[in-house]
Design a protein around this motif. Structure first.
Motif: not given
Length: 278
Positions: A50-66, A261-270
């Protein structure tokens, strides 16, 4: 000279074992590596598909938070580890930001004339730069999450249990081991050169660096032969045996992973559907 010698030695050792020390000291050290592999690989696949900036930013935030909040890694350690990959990402993406054209475009935020050409930044180039930069940074953060919470030896064991080809895992183990061997040999050679003022001037620095590279290859090759002979003398038959460790994975960690995983999937598909519809 003594101070310079100790400084170089400590810096080299710190570079060698820093990521291992972080992984062994991580609060997620006892968590199953299979769960961490799934989380990091899923985030990586999402960023690539998913070449979407919002999805990538969300994954980045989750990884840095973890990495920071859950695994209890210190800020200065993370910044130190991310400096090199961020430099490569920035250099790779910067060419998308700069636009060369013969016609001065009104949409350019900044432009400079160079003869008949104009160099500047447009809204489209800025959007492409930010999207690719965030996507690459998010993908790197997924790999850093795995490497800073899972010691490499346990990662190799997990790959074996996931039925990865054994010869690939053994190659990875040997390469990982010889990274430390090469660093140790390079550190010894450089310390010897510094004791003989091998880096006193620019000319001698280039000469010493060339000698270090040449000697490093020869000594590393000889060390590899000695290591292989030592392994054969201890019964090595082409298969490296490792201990099977037990892990403690809390139900809360599994629930957090499922929600992630569910949140990232739903947001990416939406976002993907909205982009197609728009």
């Amino acid at each position: 000279m003594k101070g310079a010698h100790s400084h170089t030695h400590s810096h080299t050792n710190g570079g060698k074992i820093m990521i291992d020390e972080i992984a062994y000291a991580s609060a997620l050290r006892q968590t199953s590596p299979f769960l961490k592999i799934i989380i990091s690989c899923y985030g990586l696949i999402v960023c690539l598909v998913f070449k979407i900036c919002l999805v990538s930013a969300l994954v980045l935030f989750c990884m840095l938070f973890a990495i920071i909040a859950i695994s209890k890694m210190r800020w200065h350690q993370m910044i130190r580890l991310l400096k090199i990959p961020l430099s490569f990402i920035l250099l790779g993406c910067i060419m998308l930001l700069i636009v060369f054209t013969k016609d001065a475009e009104q949409s350019m935020f900044v432009s400079f004339p160079i003869g008949d050409w104009y160099i500047g930044i447009t809204g489209r180039s800025l959007s492409q730069f930010s999207e690719l930069f965030v996507r690459c940074f998010a993908a790197v953060s997924c790999m850093f999450f795995l490497s800073t919470t899972t010691p490499m030896t346990e990662l190799f064991t997990a790959l074996r249990r996931m039925h990865f080809p054994s010869f690939l895992v053994e190659i990875m183990e040997l390469v990982y081991r010889y990274i430390f061997v090469l660093l140790e040999i390079a550190s010894q050679i450089r310390n010897a050169q510094e004791c003989r003022l091998g880096y006193a001037t620019l000319k001698t620095s280039f000469y010493s660096a060339g000698q270090l590279i040449a000697n490093l290859f020869i000594r590393a090759y000889k060390q590899a032969e000695r290591t292989y002979m030592a392994m054969e003398s201890r019964g090595y038959t082409g298969d490296l045996k490792t201990l099977q460790l037990s892990y403690i994975t809390k139900p809360s960690q599994i629930m957090i992973s499922i929600v992630y995983i569910l949140c990232i999937t739903v947001i990416a598909v939406a976002c993907h559907i909205w982009r197609i519809g728009g």
